[in-house]
Design an enzyme around this catalytic site. Structure first.
Site, short mmCIF file in Angstrom:
data_model
loop_
_atom_site.label_atom_id
_atom_site.label_comp_id
_atom_site.label_asym_id
_atom_site.label_seq_id
_atom_site.Cartn_x
_atom_site.Cartn_y
_atom_site.Cartn_z
N TYR A 11 -93.76 -3.75 25.54
CA TYR A 11 -92.56 -4.58 25.59
C TYR A 11 -91.33 -3.78 26.04
O TYR A 11 -90.82 -3.96 27.16
CB TYR A 11 -92.36 -5.21 24.20
CG TYR A 11 -91.05 -5.92 23.97
CD1 TYR A 11 -90.46 -6.72 24.95
CD2 TYR A 11 -90.41 -5.84 22.73
CE1 TYR A 11 -89.27 -7.39 24.71
CE2 TYR A 11 -89.24 -6.51 22.47
CZ TYR A 11 -88.66 -7.28 23.46
OH TYR A 11 -87.49 -7.93 23.21
N ASP A 31 -100.31 4.59 30.25
CA ASP A 31 -100.56 3.62 29.17
C ASP A 31 -102.06 3.38 29.08
O ASP A 31 -102.71 3.17 30.11
CB ASP A 31 -99.81 2.30 29.49
CG ASP A 31 -99.63 1.42 28.26
OD1 ASP A 31 -100.66 1.09 27.62
OD2 ASP A 31 -98.48 1.06 27.95
N THR A 35 -102.42 -1.80 23.59
CA THR A 35 -101.60 -2.96 23.22
C THR A 35 -100.76 -3.45 24.40
O THR A 35 -100.20 -4.54 24.33
CB THR A 35 -100.65 -2.62 22.03
OG1 THR A 35 -99.92 -1.43 22.35
CG2 THR A 35 -101.43 -2.39 20.75
N ALA A 71 -94.93 5.12 24.00
CA ALA A 71 -96.27 4.83 23.49
C ALA A 71 -96.34 5.16 22.00
O ALA A 71 -96.02 6.28 21.59
CB ALA A 71 -97.30 5.67 24.24
N SER A 74 -96.85 0.67 16.12
CA SER A 74 -95.54 0.25 15.61
C SER A 74 -95.57 -0.93 14.63
O SER A 74 -94.58 -1.64 14.52
CB SER A 74 -94.61 -0.07 16.77
OG SER A 74 -95.16 -1.12 17.53
N TYR A 138 -94.92 4.08 9.06
CA TYR A 138 -94.43 4.00 10.44
C TYR A 138 -93.13 4.80 10.60
O TYR A 138 -93.02 5.67 11.47
CB TYR A 138 -94.22 2.53 10.83
CG TYR A 138 -93.43 2.33 12.08
CD1 TYR A 138 -93.93 2.75 13.32
CD2 TYR A 138 -92.17 1.74 12.05
CE1 TYR A 138 -93.18 2.57 14.48
CE2 TYR A 138 -91.43 1.56 13.20
CZ TYR A 138 -91.94 1.98 14.41
OH TYR A 138 -91.20 1.81 15.54
N GLY A 278 -91.00 -4.22 1.00
CA GLY A 278 -90.40 -3.18 1.83
C GLY A 278 -89.22 -3.63 2.67
O GLY A 278 -88.62 -2.82 3.36
N ASP A 279 -88.88 -4.92 2.66
CA ASP A 279 -87.75 -5.39 3.46
C ASP A 279 -86.43 -5.03 2.78
O ASP A 279 -86.20 -5.44 1.65
CB ASP A 279 -87.78 -6.93 3.59
CG ASP A 279 -88.51 -7.41 4.82
OD1 ASP A 279 -88.75 -6.60 5.73
OD2 ASP A 279 -88.83 -8.61 4.86
N1 UFG Z 1 -89.09 -12.54 8.71
C1 UFG Z 1 -89.33 -13.77 8.13
N2 UFG Z 1 -90.44 -14.45 8.54
C2 UFG Z 1 -91.31 -13.96 9.45
C3 UFG Z 1 -91.05 -12.69 10.04
C4 UFG Z 1 -89.93 -12.01 9.63
O1 UFG Z 1 -88.56 -14.25 7.29
O2 UFG Z 1 -92.31 -14.64 9.75
C5 UFG Z 1 -87.88 -11.81 8.30
C6 UFG Z 1 -88.17 -10.44 7.71
O3 UFG Z 1 -88.39 -10.54 6.34
C7 UFG Z 1 -86.88 -9.70 8.07
C8 UFG Z 1 -86.43 -10.32 9.39
O4 UFG Z 1 -87.13 -11.56 9.46
O5 UFG Z 1 -85.92 -9.95 7.11
C9 UFG Z 1 -86.80 -9.50 10.59
O6 UFG Z 1 -88.16 -9.13 10.50
P1 UFG Z 1 -88.95 -8.43 11.69
O7 UFG Z 1 -90.36 -8.24 11.23
O8 UFG Z 1 -88.71 -9.18 12.95
O9 UFG Z 1 -88.22 -7.04 11.84
P2 UFG Z 1 -87.94 -5.90 10.76
O10 UFG Z 1 -86.47 -5.93 10.48
O11 UFG Z 1 -88.85 -5.94 9.62
O12 UFG Z 1 -88.41 -4.63 11.59
C10 UFG Z 1 -87.66 -4.06 12.61
C11 UFG Z 1 -88.57 -3.48 13.67
C12 UFG Z 1 -89.47 -2.44 13.07
C13 UFG Z 1 -88.62 -1.40 12.43
C14 UFG Z 1 -87.64 -2.01 11.48
C15 UFG Z 1 -86.65 -1.00 11.04
O13 UFG Z 1 -89.32 -4.52 14.22
O14 UFG Z 1 -90.24 -1.85 14.06
O15 UFG Z 1 -86.90 -3.05 12.07
O16 UFG Z 1 -86.28 -1.22 9.76
F1 UFG Z 1 -89.39 -0.53 11.75
#
Ligand code: UFG
Length: 320
Positions: A11, A31, A35, A71, A74, A138, A278-279
């Site tokens: 991407y 590459d 993925t 690469a 993730s 990660y 972990g969020d």
């Molecule tokens: N979320 C939902 N529903 C979903 C998917 C996500 O509510 O189906 C929420 C998640 O809980 C989060 C937000 O949407 O609050 C964003 O989630 P993402 O998975 O899109 O992204 P993240 O913030 O978890 O992760 C991003 C990058 C990772 C990186 C991280 C750094 O994609 O690679 O930020 O903290 F590690």
């Protein structure tokens, strides 16, 4: 410059490769297509279909001015289930790359690091001086690579820049996000709009934020790519510079879902689900350092615009 783009069929890598070609650079993509997608390699770039572990020495022997290293493995969740895949695939492989660069005298490196190196922030917006305490494997592997780059720059004169991405989104024409396993919010919500998924789950509405849903800093992939071009120009021998890249604007999950409804005209049914492990509640970047030192400024900061580009890409993939 003659540049090697590892992961250039993925991407962010493909968007960067496209912008590099357009800027007149000679681009080779390395590459293994584990993925990535061969058709995501831009016209004008050559694809070497191989892994870093197998091919990096032979490839760099051709002589390059720099490497952009995208690469990587993730997926945060997968990194907790299968850490070996991440320590091997990210750290060991990146050490091979660094050694090969040293061996062949490749002078510049731009590395895709991540906001996940910081973990749960004490202060928002997050500056580069924030403590690095990753909460997942990660992020830990990306941080380990950053440390390795720092010592290679100091000891061997490498000109290195790590870019710590926040939430990358949007698309650039035919270059966009298409993961086998999709975990990211915007593509998941757009899958509902395009009929590939019934509903979206909102992971928690009881967070300490204005509307109770998590806040993230969505950065348009083209703005991100432009920061890579600037990083290449500003890299200085013997230095490892680190920059956070985000809009500086936080958007909540609810705001993202609403923007997707507005752009697609689809009702997008959403259910509140338990919090995802972990969020953090809020992740927003301070990109002041990139603005000051790289002269970079995100141009595509409007959430609806970011979503519209991702939506156009989603529809083009479906031939709709
Ligand atoms: N979320 C939902 N529903 C979903 C998917 C996500 O509510 O189906 C929420 C998640 O809980 C989060 C937000 O949407 O609050 C964003 O989630 P993402 O998975 O899109 O992204 P993240 O913030 O978890 O992760 C991003 C990058 C990772 C990186 C991280 C750094 O994609 O690679 O930020 O903290 F590690």
């Amino acid at each position: 410059m003659k540049l090697l783009v590892t992961g250039g069929a993925g991407y962010v890598g493909s968007v960067c490769a496209a912008r590099l070609v357009e800027s007149g650079h000679e681009v080779v993509v390395l590459d293994d297509l584990s993925t990535g997608h061969a058709d995501a390699v831009p016209d004008g770039a050559r694809l070497v279909e191989a892994g870093i572990d197998d091919a990096i020495g032979d490839v760099l022997a051709e002589g390059y001015d720099g490497v952009l290293h995208f690469a990587a493995k993730s997926l945060v969740g997968e990194s907790m289930q299968d850490p070996a895949k991440y320590w091997q695939g990210n750290v060991v492989t990146s050490l091979r790359l660094l050694d090969a660069m040293r061996g062949h005298g490749t002078p510049r490196l731009v590395f895709s690091s991540t906001a996940a190196t910081y973990g749960e922030p004490e202060q928002v917006p997050i500056a580069e001086t924030a403590p690095t305490r990753p909460t997942n494997t990660y992020g830990a592997t990306k941080l380990a690579i950053d440390h390795a780059i720092t010592s290679y720059a100091a000891a061997h004169g490498l000109a290195a820049v790590s870019l710590r991405y926040f939430n990358v989104a949007g698309a650039y024409g035919r270059f966009g996000e298409r993961h086998g396993v999709e975990t990211h919010l915007i593509p998941i919500v757009l899958q509902v709009a395009s009929g590939r998924r019934e509903r979206v789950q909102v992971y928690g509405d009881d967070w300490p934020t204005d509307d109770g849903t998590c806040v993230r800093d969505y950065i348009h992939v083209v703005d991100l790519a432009d920061a890579h071009l600037r990083a290449l120009e500003h890299a200085a021998a013997g230095e490892h510079r680190i920059y956070n890249l985000g809009n500086g604007l936080g958007f909540s999950v609810k705001q993202v879902v609403d923007a997707c409804r507005e752009v697609t005209g689809h009702p997008i049914p959403a259910d509140v689900a338990p919090r995802r492990a972990g969020d953090p509640a809020v992740l927003v970047a301070s990109s002041d350092k990139a603005r000051t030192e790289l002269g970079w400024k995100p141009e595509r900061v409007d959430l609806a615009g970011i979503v519209r580009d991702a939506w156009d890409f989603t529809r083009s993939q479906q031939g709709a």
